[in-house]
Motif scaffolding. Structure first.
Motif, mmCIF file in Angstrom:
data_model
loop_
_atom_site.group_PDB
_atom_site.id
_atom_site.type_symbol
_atom_site.label_atom_id
_atom_site.label_comp_id
_atom_site.label_asym_id
_atom_site.label_seq_id
_atom_site.Cartn_x
_atom_site.Cartn_y
_atom_site.Cartn_z
ATOM 1 N N ALA A 48 -52.633 7.092 36.693
ATOM 2 C CA ALA A 48 -52.633 8.021 35.558
ATOM 3 C C ALA A 48 -51.902 9.310 35.904
ATOM 4 C CB ALA A 48 -54.073 8.318 35.150
ATOM 5 N N GLU A 49 -52.046 9.780 37.147
ATOM 6 C CA GLU A 49 -51.327 10.982 37.574
ATOM 7 C C GLU A 49 -49.819 10.743 37.550
ATOM 8 O OE1 GLU A 49 -52.055 13.970 38.171
ATOM 9 O OE2 GLU A 49 -54.158 14.162 38.725
ATOM 10 N N ARG A 55 -48.642 10.814 34.064
ATOM 11 C CA ARG A 55 -48.623 12.181 33.541
ATOM 12 C C ARG A 55 -47.383 12.939 34.012
ATOM 13 N NH1 ARG A 55 -49.450 16.996 35.361
ATOM 14 N NH2 ARG A 55 -49.995 16.190 37.432
ATOM 15 N N GLU A 77 -44.532 14.516 31.666
ATOM 16 C CA GLU A 77 -44.165 15.940 31.742
ATOM 17 C C GLU A 77 -42.649 16.091 31.871
ATOM 18 O OE1 GLU A 77 -45.991 18.622 31.493
ATOM 19 O OE2 GLU A 77 -48.077 18.114 31.927
ATOM 20 N N ARG A 89 -46.989 13.181 26.452
ATOM 21 C CA ARG A 89 -47.456 14.025 27.551
ATOM 22 C C ARG A 89 -48.941 14.358 27.416
ATOM 23 N NH1 ARG A 89 -46.376 20.251 27.264
ATOM 24 N NH2 ARG A 89 -47.924 19.777 25.652
ATOM 25 N N ASP A 90 -49.368 14.735 26.206
ATOM 26 C CA ASP A 90 -50.772 15.087 25.995
ATOM 27 C C ASP A 90 -51.692 13.900 26.238
ATOM 28 O OD1 ASP A 90 -49.903 17.598 25.344
ATOM 29 O OD2 ASP A 90 -50.061 17.325 23.158
ATOM 30 N N ALA A 112 -51.113 11.460 28.310
ATOM 31 C CA ALA A 112 -51.161 11.244 29.757
ATOM 32 C C ALA A 112 -52.120 12.237 30.414
ATOM 33 C CB ALA A 112 -49.755 11.364 30.341
ATOM 34 N N ARG A 113 -52.101 13.476 29.946
ATOM 35 C CA ARG A 113 -53.035 14.472 30.480
ATOM 36 C C ARG A 113 -54.486 14.088 30.184
ATOM 37 N NH1 ARG A 113 -50.318 20.335 28.790
ATOM 38 N NH2 ARG A 113 -48.634 20.335 30.356
ATOM 39 N N ASN A 157 -55.628 11.116 29.709
ATOM 40 C CA ASN A 157 -55.976 9.947 30.507
ATOM 41 C C ASN A 157 -56.378 10.366 31.918
ATOM 42 O OD1 ASN A 157 -56.350 7.233 31.029
ATOM 43 N ND2 ASN A 157 -54.230 6.912 31.692
ATOM 44 N N VAL A 158 -55.668 11.353 32.485
ATOM 45 C CA VAL A 158 -56.006 11.854 33.817
ATOM 46 C C VAL A 158 -57.382 12.524 33.791
ATOM 47 C CG1 VAL A 158 -55.391 13.548 35.573
ATOM 48 C CG2 VAL A 158 -53.631 12.093 34.574
#
Length: 350
Positions: A91-92, A95, A99, A126-127, A129-130, A132-133
């Motif tokens: 997930a990182e 992200r 980004e 992007r949001d 992915a954030r 999800n992290v």
């Protein structure tokens, strides 16, 4: 007729002619008195919780022992989370990629090389992915069990390698630096209870020790079955002597008032009649009917029938009858008179 005249004195004459009975007397005087409401209460911790897991997982490490005192936020148990760690790394990476794509999209949008809608899509990616992290970090955080508040841990109920599920007890945690004692008060005495009143507690575990607290709150409802309201007293417990679940004998102290209190020994109860022996000027006694209120500490409150300043008999009332003469003596003399067996006339020789 001569015989009848001799017997006309009756019981009163015989009483006056008898020897004076040694008794102890006192003068009834008003005094300050604190009413109290007695009840049995149960100790409860100021904060109490059973520590459990939020997820099903295997215990990796246990960081406490039974009976430890811990601070808020202390790590108690770590659960295995290798799969979640790997998912977090993926997930990182997603992200970071999102980004970078968004930053490139901003540059192209500034040069008007892509449409504004495409930039909005990159921002949404992007949001997501954030988020999800953040979700994966929360899942990993659920595998680290911490103390929600400072307190004392109970018995440890898990070991490394054990499988725990949501609701599996790991240990109890209680904040007992200060405790509550909940106790019932009858509905008839509800009007005499208010927050801030002094509460005295005694326990069988610590005989002779008095615990002092105050009324913190009164339940909003009266139990229709018992006709009692639950009152909560707050007690400081710096030495940790009061433990949750302990039985406490509670005495709720009322405001001080003036009452006519006499020694309880002076009160004579015969059937439904209650009276005391009043001493007259000629040192004889008479029965004085009275009404008794509260009792406690060896004293009884006279609410009706006795005026302040009246001299009454305290000890030695067992052998008194109206009209008898009394003499002020010691308590031992009065009790000896009460315990003295009746005289038996010697048998005449045949």
């Amino acid at each position: 007729m001569a015989l009848a005249g001799c017997g006309g004195g009756g019981e009163s004459g015989a009483a006056q002619g008898a020897a004076a009975v040694p008794v102890t007397t006192t003068v009834a005087q008003p005094r300050q008195w604190n009413d109290s409401v007695a009840a049995l209460g149960t100790v409860q911790a100021r904060e109490s919780v059973t520590v459990t897991a939020k997820v099903s997982e295997t215990v990796q490490r246990v960081h406490f022992d039974s009976g430890d005192e811990v601070a808020a936020g202390t790590v108690l148990v770590e659960l295995t989370g290798n799969q979640q760690q790997a998912t977090l790394q993926a997930a990182e990476a997603a992200r970071v990629e999102a980004e970078q794509q968004y930053l490139r999209g901003q540059e192209l949008a500034a040069q008007q090389l892509i449409a504004r809608a495409s930039l909005d899509t990159l921002r949404a990616t992007r949001d997501a992915a954030r988020a999800n992290v953040a979700e994966m970090r929360a899942n990993i955080g659920d595998r680290t069990i911490r103390a929600p508040f400072a307190g004392v841990l109970g018995l440890r109920q898990v070991s490394p390698g054990a499988l725990v599920t949501p609701g599996t007890p790991i240990a109890t945690l209680d904040d007992i630096g200060s405790v509550y004692v909940d106790f019932p008060v009858p509905e008839t005495q509800f009007s005499r209870v208010m927050p801030g009143q002094r509460v005295i507690g005694r326990t069988a575990a610590w005989p002779g020790q008095v615990f002092e607290g105050v009324v913190q709150t009164i339940d909003a409802r009266i139990d229709p079955a018992s006709r009692a309201v639950v009152v909560r007293g707050a007690f400081d417990n710096p030495d940790r002597r009061l433990r949750p679940g302990m039985l406490v004998q509670v005495s709720l102290q009322q405001a001080s008032r003036e009452a006519l209190m006499i020694p309880e020994l002076a009160v004579v109860q015969v059937g439904r009649d209650t009276f005391v022996y009043r001493v007259l000027e000629d040192e004889t006694v008479e029965q004085l009917p009275v009404a008794i209120g509260v009792r406690g500490e060896g004293l009884a409150e006279v609410v009706e029938g006795l005026e302040p300043g009246t001299r009454i008999v305290v000890d030695g009332v067992g052998k008194l009858r109206p009209g008898m003469r009394i003499v002020e003596g010691t308590v031992q003399e009065a009790r000896a008179q009460q315990a003295e067996p009746p005289a038996v006339a010697p048998a005449e020789p045949e």
